[in-house]
Every structure is written in C-alpha cells, then in structure tokens.
Scaffold this active site. Structure first.
Site, PDB file in Angstrom:
ATOM      1  CB  THR A 185      63.443 -35.979  36.052  1.00  0.00           C
ATOM      2  OG1 THR A 185      62.710 -35.709  37.246  1.00  0.00           O
ATOM      3  CG2 THR A 185      62.757 -35.298  34.885  1.00  0.00           C
ATOM      4  CD  GLU A 330      63.247 -32.937  32.121  1.00  0.00           C
ATOM      5  OE1 GLU A 330      64.159 -33.620  31.638  1.00  0.00           O
ATOM      6  OE2 GLU A 330      63.252 -32.562  33.304  1.00  0.00           O
ATOM      7  CE  LYS A 439      76.617 -19.964  40.385  1.00  0.00           C
ATOM      8  NZ  LYS A 439      76.242 -21.303  40.865  1.00  0.00           N
ATOM      9  CD1 TRP A 444      79.967 -18.287  37.234  1.00  0.00           C
ATOM     10  CD2 TRP A 444      78.725 -19.205  35.613  1.00  0.00           C
ATOM     11  NE1 TRP A 444      78.665 -17.939  37.452  1.00  0.00           N
ATOM     12  CE2 TRP A 444      77.878 -18.476  36.473  1.00  0.00           C
ATOM     13  CE3 TRP A 444      78.170 -19.869  34.514  1.00  0.00           C
ATOM     14  CZ2 TRP A 444      76.502 -18.397  36.274  1.00  0.00           C
ATOM     15  CZ3 TRP A 444      76.809 -19.792  34.318  1.00  0.00           C
ATOM     16  CH2 TRP A 444      75.976 -19.062  35.188  1.00  0.00           C
TER      17      TRP A 444
END
Ligand code: ADP
Length: 546
Positions: A185, A330, A439, A444
C-alpha cells in the site's frame, strides 16, 4: 457427498497457457523503454515466461521466494510476472515513484532475492543498491546493445539471460492458495504494508472482473492497460486480457496525452484503464488538438473519483463509454464498477452521467456493507453514509508479516477506510476517505464532491480540497487550484460557478492558486503534503461569519 469434478488448481500460469493455446498469434504491442514500438504474441510470451522460470529455478529461486520488479507496462514485464509465478515464487511490484527510503524499506521488508528493472531505473537503483540487503542480482530489462555500464552487483542483461535458456521446463505446481504476488500500500501514513495475492485470488478476481458489466475483455478487444503494473496489482489486466485472448497495447513509460492518443489510434485500442489524472491529461490534449479516438469504446477510470466533466467529455466528444471503477490494493484491486443498470438506461444524459459518478455495484466476488462506528449495519438508501467494509475471495485478510494486526471485523469484513453510501440499486458512492472528509459543525463535507465540481470550471486544471481548523466549526474547506495554462480565473468566478451546485454551507471558505498539487506515487492528490503546506494558513472566515 463430494462433487465429482476435476480438481484443477487455479494457478496463474494456466492463464498464459490458455492464451498461448487458443490465441497464440494475438499481438501484444509495446512502446519499449528503449524507444521503438515492438510486438510479440501470447505464444511467444508464454515461451519466454517458461525460460524466465527455468532461469529463476537455475538461480535457486524457489516457491515462496520474493522477486522484485521495478518496471513499466511492457510485454517483457508481463512475461517476467508469469515466469516468477510459474516457478512458484512471488512477484513484488515496486513503485518507482516512491521515495528512495520507501523503496529500500519495501524491498528489504519483502526480502526480494532478485530485482528486475527497466533500463531507465538503473541510475536510481545504483544510488540505493547498498541499502538493499537481500538482493543477490539485478536483471536489467534490455538487450546487449542497450545494456549500460553499471555499478550494480551481479548485473545481468535480460535478453542474454532469457534467450540463453531453452525453455524446456515445466511450471512448478503449487497450492492454489499459495502466495504469488505482493503489492505494498502506498503508506501515506506510517510504513507501507504488504498485500499478498494468491494464485487463486488472482484467477478468481480476473474472471470476476472480466464479466460484461466490468472490464468485459473479449477476443475482439484491443486492451491498453495504462494503470502501471506496479499500482494495485495492475488492476488485474495482465491476467484479465490474456484470459480473454484480447490484443494488448503496453504503453511503457510515456503516459502523456499525446503518447496515449497516438497508441490508441495506431493500434485501434477499444478499451483502456487508468487513474483520472492520466485521463485529464489526455482530455486536455484532445481538447487542444481537436483529435478524436474513434476506436475507443470503453474507458475505465478509477483509483480516485471521476469528475463529472470527464465523463461528459469522453461520452460526448469521444463517444467512449466511461466506466467508473473503485477498488484498492487490498482488494486485488477492483471492488465496484459504475456500469449502468437497465433502471437508468432511459435517463436523460446528464442524469445518467450523475449515476456514472457513483463508484457503482460490486463484482460477484465482493460483498459490501456500510456500518456506523460501532459496527452496526446501515441501510442501503443512498443517503446514510458509513464505513465501507468488504469481504470476498480476493480481499485481504491480513498484511504481510502481520503488520497492522487484525484487520477483519467479527463478520470477516475488511474495513476499506472509505466512507460511502449505498443506494437501493446497490450503487456505492464514496463520500470520502475517512481521513479526508471535512468535519464542519458536526456535519460532513465531501472533499471529493467539491473537487469534482471545481474541475468542471473551464479554467481549472486540477483541484484539491482540504479541511483547515476553524474555531467555530472545527474544520472548514479550503479549495486549492491549479489553473489551466494561460488562465487566471478569479476566486469569485469559481465560487459563483460552484454556488447552487452544492449546499451553501459546503462552499469553500477560501480558494488559493498554486502551480502544482503534489501527487502521490499512484497519481492521486497527496493531501498529507497539502495539509503540511497550508498548516499555518488562516481562513478569512475565522473571525467573521462562515
Ligand atoms: P493508494 O493508497 O496508493 O491510493 P490504492 O490504490 O489501494 O492505493 O487506493 C485505494 C483507495 O483509493 C480507496 O480506498 C479509495 O479511497 C480511493 N479510490 C479508489 N478508487 C476510487 C474511486 N473510483 N473514487 C474515489 N476514491 C477511490
């Protein structure tokens, strides 16, 4: 009672065997790293992959050993992958755009015994060679004529090495659950972590992603994988295209608009796949030159959210259908595709494009759910957003050497780190990466949505949105913009363009113009860098109203 079907292990070499048996003369064209365009076939790639495997066995590379590759998309790179998996070893794709100490870290962490590298990376690797503890030899992917003088120890010229073998070799049969590839990653926070693909997960993922609503590769296709093989398992195209017998075009190292357009038109590419920044580059080139790409039917865009304006451009100006893909290293890596279900077929164009901006519905091999922070499942109503979690035979269950500890929840789902909604038709829509969402006053704001809106402005080349601290609201959005060459749009003009397209309280508190937005190693916006760059920036709204 057990079934009475044959046990035919799902091993990667079966894919190239199949391609060579059924489509031996199908072409793979490569813009070589040396310069000229060269062509080969599936038959030849299999034969050379067998030679690679034979040579590797001769160097005592055994099942489970890791072998690194630092290379662009070329037929050579592909035959090396098949050669490595064919001897039971594990290809480890190294992203050359990583920082040097990250390259050192992942090669040492994976304990790569050999490193295959493209000609143009020789100098870079010479600088690192001392730090690479486990690498016994460096194999330069070129021929004698182009082989440079190098200080790399045990440097080998690939063409001499491979053509010197007779190919009289049988693939090493390993268990289908054995590892066959590692991809790290990108590690924007902490060290990169290794994701280990198995033969079985690669074969199942390639089959699944090849269904008609996803890549849908066929023998009639000319497939150009633009996403590099070192990015998230190359999105499986080195498996999916040969499995389908598609012709392939490998673009090598030149991923600018002009180079891609010329390959697409020269070889009649029908399908291609890559990240939005690459396609934005192509889009700008096509807009400037007025060129068309008549052969291109499907354009897969993923890795970050696709701007609405790109969907409209490729659909309307180039007559290419845009398929928005979501996934991650992944997940082998594809999770969803935004192909249109019949429910949406009759929608007016603009509404259809809006559906296409969603990341879409999942492959057969991917189960999705969204949950709240306590792990409770949330409804698929297109409004409620939560943590996106996935499960399936090509989804990671742990990282290499146990890094990161337990990564599955009690139901065996992997937390993707993304925040998303899922609607009644199963279309998932990423709101943001959990760490990028802004936030503001307990609500959000999606940075992705604001970025996509901003790049729709005709003078904006690139846009990024980050949350900056605000004493009243916690965080408020700052919009960072790279203007198109020769353009200098006014802040008010951009804000005016965005007004009415999102809720008023979502509008950025300020806009700044920069020459460059730092990209990550996979061509996405490097928000950690931007946050550092603007750490001391005070929003004009800090003392005033929002
Ligand atoms: P990297 O960290 O190098 O970007 P990945 O390719 O594994 O590595 O990144 C996966 C992440 O990229 C996802 O978790 C998601 O946040 C983002 N991503 C991938 N595809 C999309 C998409 N179509 N829209 C929005 N975000 C996406």
């Amino acid at each position: 009672m057990r079934g009475l079907m044959q046990e035919w292990p799902l091993l990667c070499h079966t894919i190239i065997d199949h391609a060579a048996r059924n489509h031996p003369d199908r072409r793979i064209a490569t813009r070589s790293v040396e310069g000229p365009i060269v062509s080969t076939t599936y038959g030849a790639v299999r034969q050379r992959a067998l030679k690679v495997a034979q040579r590797l066995a001769g160097m005592s590379i055994r099942a489970g050993d890791r072998v690194g590759t630092l290379a662009w998309n070329t037929a050579r790179h592909m035959e090396v992958w098949y050669g490595i998996t064919g001897v039971g070893a594990i290809y480890h794709t190294v992203n050359p755009r990583l920082f040097h100490d990250q390259i050192t870290y992942i090669i040492n962490h994976a304990e790569d015994r050999l490193l295959f590298l493209d000609l143009n990376f020789v100098e870079q690797v010479e600088k690192l060679a001392e730090t690479l503890k486990t690498v016994e030899a460096f194999i330069v992917l070129t021929d004698r004529e182009n082989m440079p003088d190098t200080s790399l120890k045990n440097a080998i010229c690939y063409e001499d090495w491979v053509t010197g073998a007779d190919g009289d070799f049988a693939w090493v049969e390993v268990d289908e659950n054995a590892g066959c590839g590692i991809c790290y990653t990108s590690g924007t926070t902490g060290h990169p972590k290794g994701v280990v693909y198995s033969h079985r997960s690669n074969v199942l993922h390639a089959l699944s992603v090849n269904m008609a609503d996803f890549f849908g590769c066929s023998v009639k296709d000319v497939v150009m994988p633009v996403v590099p093989m070192f990015h998230a398992n190359g999105w499986s195209l080195a498996f999916s295209a040969p499995m389908a017998g598609s012709e392939m075009v490998m673009p090598g190292r030149n991923l600018d608009g002009e180079s891609l357009c010329s390959l697409i038109n020269e070889f009649g590419v029908t399908m291609s796949a890559g990240v939005p920044t690459v396609w934005l580059g192509l889009q700008h080139y096509l807009q400037e030159t007025g060129k068309k790409m008549p052969s291109l039917r499907r354009l897969v865009i993923g890795g970050s959210a696709v701007p609405f304006s790109s969907i409209r451009f490729f659909e309307e100006e180039q007559d290419a259908h845009v398929l928005h893909a979501w996934g991650m290293t992944e997940m082998s890596p594809i999770g969803t595709f935004g192909s249109l279900k019949p429910e949406y077929a009759a929608l007016p164009r603009e509404e259809r494009y809006a559906v296409q901006t969603k990341q879409g519905h999942s492959l057969y091999t991917v189960e999705m759910k969204i949950t709240d922070d306590d792990g409770n499942r949330l409804p698929w109503d297109g409004k409620t957003f939560g943590r996106l979690k996935c499960k399936g035979p090509a989804v990671a269950k742990a990282y290499f050497k146990g890094e990161g500890g337990e990564v599955l929840d009690a139901e065996g789902f992997f937390d993707t780190g993304d925040v998303a909604t899922i609607d009644e038709n199963g279309y998932m829509n990423i709101t943001d990466r959990a760490k990028d969402v802004i936030k503001s006053g307990g609500e959000w704001i999606s940075s992705i949505e604001l970025e996509n809106l901003a790049v729709g402005h005709p003078d904006v080349a690139e846009a990024a949105v980050i949350g900056l601290h605000h004493p009243k609201w916690d965080e408020r959005p700052l919009l960072v913009i790279v203007a198109k060459d020769g353009k200098s749009p006014a802040k008010e003009d951009i804000l005016g363009f965005m007004t009415d397209k999102v809720a008023k309280w979502w509008l950025p508190d300020d806009i700044v113009f920069v020459d460059e937005i730092p990209p990550t190693a996979t061509g996405k916006i490097q928000k950690t860098e931007l946050r550092k760059q603007f750490a001391d920036y005070t929003l004009p709204t800090v003392d005033g109203p929002r």
